[in-house]
Design an enzyme around this catalytic site. Structure first.
Site, short mmCIF file in Angstrom:
data_model
loop_
_atom_site.label_atom_id
_atom_site.label_comp_id
_atom_site.label_asym_id
_atom_site.label_seq_id
_atom_site.Cartn_x
_atom_site.Cartn_y
_atom_site.Cartn_z
N ASP A 1 0.61 -1.28 -0.03
CA ASP A 1 -0.09 -0.01 -0.08
C ASP A 1 0.96 1.36 -0.07
O ASP A 1 0.18 2.39 -0.25
CB ASP A 1 -0.85 -0.01 1.34
C1 BGC Z 1 0.40 1.29 6.32
C2 BGC Z 1 0.24 0.18 5.51
C3 BGC Z 1 -1.43 0.22 5.30
C4 BGC Z 1 -1.89 1.36 4.68
C5 BGC Z 1 -3.59 1.31 4.67
C6 BGC Z 1 -0.28 2.63 5.93
O1 BGC Z 1 0.04 3.63 6.38
O2 BGC Z 1 1.76 1.39 6.23
O3 BGC Z 1 0.76 -1.14 6.01
O4 BGC Z 1 -1.62 -0.98 4.40
O5 BGC Z 1 -1.66 2.38 5.35
O6 BGC Z 1 -4.38 2.43 4.58
C1 NOJ Z 2 -1.76 -3.53 5.36
C2 NOJ Z 2 -2.85 -3.70 4.64
O1 NOJ Z 2 -4.14 -3.88 5.33
C3 NOJ Z 2 -2.69 -4.76 3.47
O2 NOJ Z 2 -3.81 -4.73 2.52
C4 NOJ Z 2 -1.27 -4.37 2.73
O3 NOJ Z 2 -0.94 -5.44 1.60
C5 NOJ Z 2 -0.25 -4.18 3.57
N1 NOJ Z 2 -0.38 -3.27 4.87
C6 NOJ Z 2 1.31 -3.61 3.04
O4 NOJ Z 2 1.07 -2.58 2.80
#
Ligand code: BGC
Ligand code: NOJ
Length: 816
Positions: free
Chosen positions: A487
């Site tokens: 993400d």
């Molecule tokens: C996090 C990710 C997450 C995303 C979701 C980010 O700040 O680092 O792990 O998936 O937010 O919105």
């Molecule tokens: C948390 C999110 O829930 C997931 O969808 C994503 O793949 C991982 N973070 C990595 O960014």
């Protein structure tokens, strides 16, 4: 250092001191009413949606972190001393303390001033209420005159509004008290048909429902005025902050034990029967009183607890193993399966790290959660797949999230995460492989929940593949969109303004940045859909998918291979990411895992090179890092990934979710020792002895462990709600132990450490129970050469699915 121990026979983790490095929590409930509970009874409850139907209040960013909960105060009325049997919130040093987190329940026991106390918290199956069963024993030689004060702070339902809209909310709170039951009915006068209640099995001698009267001005939870003075004020909340507190006075004779039951619940009335008498403003309690009366009876509460235990025995009974590793057994048999259930229920919504007011159900998250859960309750997996598909967009794209209460796509976050739709194919495939239920493909579902747009699920899956194929970039690789699995790899974002969301800000046209990760995922999904098409006699279509997968594989090997490992992506300038030519972020884990899992380079040699590179550059004793070297500064063209200091989260943290991809890739390459070694590095149980470094709960996976570049290498963060649970479960059970559901049966193809002489497993599959013994007399990693079913040898390593007849089928597999 340990803060407790595993009691595997009771399926509990027993915490032996309350001051754990972080709150070590558990979940109550598995259907509609849920609670989070810490080892000091902290946490909150909600009905279905942690944002919109929050029952009890939680104050964010508090100090201590774990404050606000299901509290009980005990006061010795002779000495005036008071304490909390769950340690918080008084934090008086207890003479004894244990907290046993079990499956769907938590028991906190303690002793102070010769009063032994135990509180058991759980939610009965089928009910929207939680039971707090308090038992007190007087261990003095003389009678003890005690007062018990319960306390819960109500949330005014919408947790987001509750935390912000004080000008209104300080005037809306309403309470009713009748026969010792405290009813929280804020907004019941207008558009709500639901209320909460807090009841008690003893007749209270006093109560409070106005928080600041109970606490007293300028006082906190550690010493409420009511408790300190030894008597409630009988306050009735009108506005401000409604709470529920009962005061119960009792005298315990020497060695006498008494049990008191508290019930905290949620209840809905039919709109036309809200008030009693009709036309009044008084809650109609006729519908709720039978439930309250039932569970205030000890024998009913005990029976509900036994039912809950039996429910978990049944669920976990689906798959049990006995291997040479206690850490693997404990996680597979108990905790990893349990965590899979919790992540399936909660998605990423409510934990001590997910506020419950942020995210709904993630499209990719929920699709992946299925992988670890589907064997336990396939019907619920089916329902989830259908819910997800009904939010899919006509383009085949997906809303990144949907709200559990409305089951509709969330417009705030929107769509455009280009990996999302492909996960639906993997989730559906996992469901069919487990259940053999092909009819799911014919279920007709709308797009964007729009009536009239229904097509069979199969067409949704076709559109998912089409979505990728219609969005290829300059190298023929899939365009990344807002982000892919990672993400934080936001290649079209280019955000220079604080506060902008990295996930939704897009300053580029999105026609250049490509993802090798999505390419791997596409190859896997296309091959999966080809098998599905083939089984449905859609031979031509199957061939088209196989051809598309083959084309993508060639493209990956041509433009996505860096010489020693798979590239990660191309950015908006068309520059490589995750390449030896990069200054930072030269190698990323995700494409190594996914390309190999998709079969890319397994025969042509790239897979082995890639795995060697992972070992050399990314593996640490605490797990495999997401990328190296970490980004030392913010890169406008990369987005959130470079927003984190080196070693944390997506910037070179050990993002546990991805580790099992390498375990599986190693297993596919036949490397049983390597796969299992990686498995143990992040296995929470095997990290228990270093709890002072790991800091999170030793019984569940955390999303992240700080990487090598971090000041706190080895420190875990964001426990509980993570795709790590499902993928680790899949890695150990399906690929290392190798007991893998396929469309036509159960594959037995272990890839284990050579030192293992074998292992045993019991697996329920499509209506029969397989009792499996794997033998490894020649110390191999892989290679089932002999498969005996009820003593008769069958060819190959697939147990063909048998007619469901609740039969117990004995299987022996020999590696030779
Ligand atoms: C996090 C990710 C997450 C995303 C979701 C980010 O700040 O680092 O792990 O998936 O937010 O919105
Ligand atoms: C948390 C999110 O829930 C997931 O969808 C994503 O793949 C991982 N973070 C990595 O960014």
């Amino acid at each position: 250092m340990r803060y407790g121990y595993f009691d595997d026979s009771r399926r509990e983790y027993v915490i032996t001191r309350p001051d754990t490095p972080l709150p070590w929590i558990n979940y109550l409930g598995c259907e509609a009413y849920f609670g989070i509970i810490s080892n000091t009874a902290g946490g909150y409850s909600f009905y279905r949606d942690p944002r919109l139907r929050r029952v009890s209040r939680y104050r964010y960013n508090n100090a201590p972190f774990d404050l606000g909960g299901r509290y009980i105060y005990l006061r010795d009325q002779d000495s005036g001393e008071f304490w909390s049997p769950t340690w918080q919130p008084t934090r008086r040093a207890l003479q004894e303390y244990t907290c046993s987190h079990g499956l769907g329940y938590t028991i906190i026991s303690s002793r102070y001033a010769s009063i032994a106390a135990e509180v058991r918290y759980f939610i009965p199956l089928g009910e929207n209420l939680e039971i707090w069963q308090l038992s007190l024993k007087n261990e003095h030689g003389h009678p003890a005159r005690l007062s018990v004060f319960s306390c819960i702070e109500f949330c005014l339902w919408d947790a987001q509004d509750d935390a912000t809209n004080f000008q209104r909310n300080f005037s809306t709170g309403q309470i009713e008290i009748e026969d010792g039951v405290i009813y929280h009915k804020t907004e019941y006068r207008e558009r709500r048909n639901h209320f909460a209640y807090f009841a008690c099995s003893e007749k209270p001698s006093g109560f409070d429902t106005q928080r600041d009267t109970f606490l007293g001005p300028y006082r906190g939870w550690e010493a409420p005025a009511a408790v300190e003075r030894g008597g409630c004020f009988d306050s009735v909340a009108n506005g401000w902050a409604p709470i529920g507190s009962h005061q119960i006075d009792l005298t315990l004779m020497p060695k006498e034990t008494r049990e008191i039951i508290f019930l905290l619940g949620y209840h809905e009335n039919p709109a036309e029967q809200k008030f009693d008498p009709p036309g009044s403003q008084t809650i109609n309690k006729k519908t709720v009183l039978p439930v309250i009366r039932k569970y205030l009876v000890k024998s009913n509460a005990n029976a509900a607890f036994e039912q809950l235990k039996a429910h978990w025995d049944e669920l976990l009974g689906t798959f049990q193993v006995q291997t040479p590793s206690a850490d693997a057994d404990r996680m597979v048999n108990i905790w990893n399966a349990y965590q899979c259930m919790v992540t399936f229920n909660m998605s990423r919504s409510a934990s001590f790290y997910e506020s419950g007011i942020g995210r709904g159900m993630g499209f990719r998250d929920s699709s992946q959660d299925l992988l670890g859960f589907v064997h336990m309750i396939p019907e619920r997996a089916r329902e989830r797949i259908l819910d997800l598909a009904a939010t899919q967009l006509p383009s085949g794209g997906a809303f990144h999230q949907y709200q559990p209460l409305t089951k509709r796509g969330n417009n705030d976050i929107g769509s455009g995460f280009n990996d999302d739709p492909l996960w639906l194919i993997l989730g559906t495939a996992a469901y069919i492989k487990e259940s053999g239920d092909w009819s799911i493909l014919e279920e007709r579902l709308p797009y964007e929940n729009e009536p009239g747009t229904e097509t069979p699920l199969y067409e949704h899956l076709q559109r998912s593949l089409g979505y990728t194929l219609e969005r290829l970039g300059p190298h023929g690789l899939p365009l990344i969109g807002r982000a892919d699995w990672n993400d934080c790899l936001n290649l079209n974002c280019f955000s220079d303004t604080p506060g902008q969301s990295f996930q939704t800000t897009t300053n580029k046209d999105g026609k250049t940045a490509e993802s090798v990760f999505i390419a791997g995922l596409f190859v896997m999904a296309a091959r999966e859909l080809a098998v599905i098409a083939q089984k449905g006699s859609l031979r031509e279509e199957a061939e088209r998918y196989l051809a598309a997968a083959a084309r993508m594989e060639t493209t990956v090997l041509q433009h996505g291979w860096d010489g020693n490992w798979f590239l990660r992506a191309y950015d908006d300038y068309g520059h490589k990411i995750g390449s030896a030519v990069c200054e930072e972020g030269k190698i990323f884990l995700e494409p190594q895992g996914f390309c190999i899992m998709a079969g890319i380079g397994l025969e042509s040699g790239q897979a082995l090179k890639s795995l060697a590179a992972v070992r050399e550059h990314l593996a640490t004793p605490h797990g495999i890092i997401l990328q190296q070297p970490a980004y030392s500064r913010y890169y406008l063209n990369l987005g959130e990934i470079s927003s984190y200091p080196p070693g944390y989260k997506e910037n070179a943290g050990i993002f546990c979710h991805t580790n099992p991809w390498i375990m599986i890739a190693e297993a596919m390459a036949g490397h049983g020792d390597e796969a299992f070694d990686y498995y143990l590095r992040i296995n929470p149980s095997s990290r228990e002895a270093m709890s002072e470094i790991h800091r999170c709960e030793p019984y569940v996976y955390a999303q992240m462990i700080a990487g090598r570049d971090a000041a706190t290498h080895g420190e875990a963060k964001n426990s509980w709600l993570t795709g790590t649970a499902a993928w680790n479960y899949a890695a150990i059970t399906q690929w290392i132990l190798g007991i893998r559901p396929e469309y036509d049966g159960l594959r037995i193809d272990p890839v284990i450490p050579a030192g293992w002489q074998g292992f045993k497993a019991t697996r329920r599959f499509r209506g029969n129970t397989y009792v499996i013994e794997v033998k490894n007399p020649s110390s191999l990693n892989r290679g089932v050469k002999k498969l005996l079913v009820e003593g008769r040898e069958i060819p190959g390593s697939l147990l063909p699915a048998a007619t469901p007849e609740s039969a117990v089928i004995h299987v022996e597999a020999v590696l030779q």
